[in-house]
Design a protein around this motif. Structure first.
Motif, PDB file in Angstrom:
ATOM      1  N   UNK A 141       0.838  -1.195   0.000  1.00 53.56           N
ATOM      2  CA  UNK A 141       0.000   0.000   0.000  1.00 53.56           C
ATOM      3  C   UNK A 141       0.877   1.251   0.000  1.00 53.56           C
ATOM      4  N   UNK A 142       0.413   2.271  -0.741  1.00 53.08           N
ATOM      5  CA  UNK A 142       1.156   3.521  -0.847  1.00 53.08           C
ATOM      6  C   UNK A 142       0.214   4.695  -0.559  1.00 53.08           C
ATOM      7  N   UNK A 143       0.774   5.902  -0.542  1.00 53.06           N
ATOM      8  CA  UNK A 143      -0.038   7.078  -0.248  1.00 53.06           C
ATOM      9  C   UNK A 143      -0.132   8.052  -1.415  1.00 53.06           C
ATOM     10  N   UNK A 199       4.644   2.477   5.764  1.00 55.07           N
ATOM     11  CA  UNK A 199       5.009   1.826   7.016  1.00 55.07           C
ATOM     12  C   UNK A 199       3.961   2.138   8.079  1.00 55.07           C
ATOM     13  N   UNK A 200       3.638   1.158   8.918  1.00 52.20           N
ATOM     14  CA  UNK A 200       2.661   1.356   9.985  1.00 52.20           C
ATOM     15  C   UNK A 200       3.134   2.434  10.941  1.00 52.20           C
ATOM     16  N   UNK A 201       2.208   3.289  11.368  1.00 50.08           N
ATOM     17  CA  UNK A 201       2.541   4.321  12.330  1.00 50.08           C
ATOM     18  C   UNK A 201       2.964   5.639  11.725  1.00 50.08           C
ATOM     19  N   UNK A 202       3.089   5.690  10.379  1.00 49.99           N
ATOM     20  CA  UNK A 202       3.478   6.934   9.736  1.00 49.99           C
ATOM     21  C   UNK A 202       2.250   7.760   9.364  1.00 49.99           C
TER      22      UNK A 202
END
Length: 234
Positions: free
Chosen positions: A1-3, A95-98
């Motif tokens: 997954x990306x943003x 990344x999780x948490x970003x």
């Protein structure tokens, strides 16, 4: 997954149509340089989006990395047109948490779109693009999300009949992505908002009902039957 928030721009070292090295896997491969910013925590098998296309790292150094490119990917994207020195947008998998600054981007390109107009407007630029597959137009809506070469952007105007849409790119974005290097006639990778696809899939399944007549009537047919029965009882 990306943003869809591009981390840096790299450049093509080589596009090999047939890479017989161990990292090439006897298929097409891309080698990218200028990627030091995103390779500090890289591992073999990691996902990196190149121009919005999710690809797997098969080899890397401090500044370069290689990915394999499948035939399906080449048929749907502009990656096969890349030449040595061409700039590319790069983004690591989320990344999780970003902090999430863009929108949900899978890195699965739906089609390409051709740039048909480029119009400066003060310090911003308007781009008008026509998609290669008109079937994508239901997912492209004014003020909705779209990923173009991996850049999360907001759709401005839409013409479903003529299969085009527009976006406006602000000055800051222009200096951090490859779009300003393109000209009229160039192709851009496009990924439409996946949430629209899921909504359509679920809604269509509900409205169509069971796949066989033996399983009963569709949802719409049941609603109509209830209305008829209700009115008949009056």
């Amino acid at each position: 997954m990306f943003t869809g928030i591009v981390e840096c721009m790299g450049s093509v070292v080589e596009f090999a149509a047939l890479d017989t090295t161990a990292a090439g896997g006897n298929g097409a491969s891309l080698t990218i340089s200028g990627a030091k910013q995103i390779l500090g925590d890289c591992h073999l098998g990691d996902s990196i989006a190149i121009n919005g296309t999710c690809l797997t790292v098969t080899e890397f150094t401090d500044d370069t990395f290689k990915v394999g490119v499948a035939p399906e990917t080449l048929s749907r994207t502009n990656l096969g047109q890349l030449v040595k020195g061409a700039p590319v947008n790069l983004e690591r998998a989320l990344a999780a948490g970003h902090r999430f600054g863009g929108h949900f981007v899978q890195g699965h390109i739906d089609a390409t779109a051709e740039i048909v107009e480029i119009t400066p407007d003060a310090n911003s630029v308007w781009y008008k693009l026509r998609v290669s597959d008109p079937k994508l137009m239901p997912y492209i809506i004014p003020k909705g999300f779209i990923a173009m070469d991996g850049t999360s952007l907001t759709v401005c105007d839409v013409s479903d009949d003529q299969a085009w849409f527009t976006i406006m790119m602000i000055a800051y974005t222009q200096t951090h992505v490859i779009m300003p290097t393109k000209k009229v006639g160039d192709l851009v990778n496009v990924e439409v908002d996946m949430l629209g696809k899921y909504v359509e899939k679920v809604a269509t399944s509900i409205l169509r009902g069971p796949s066989s007549e033996a399983e009963g009537s569709s949802y719409i047919e049941k609603i109509v039957q209830r209305v008829i029965e209700k009115n008949a009882g009056k």
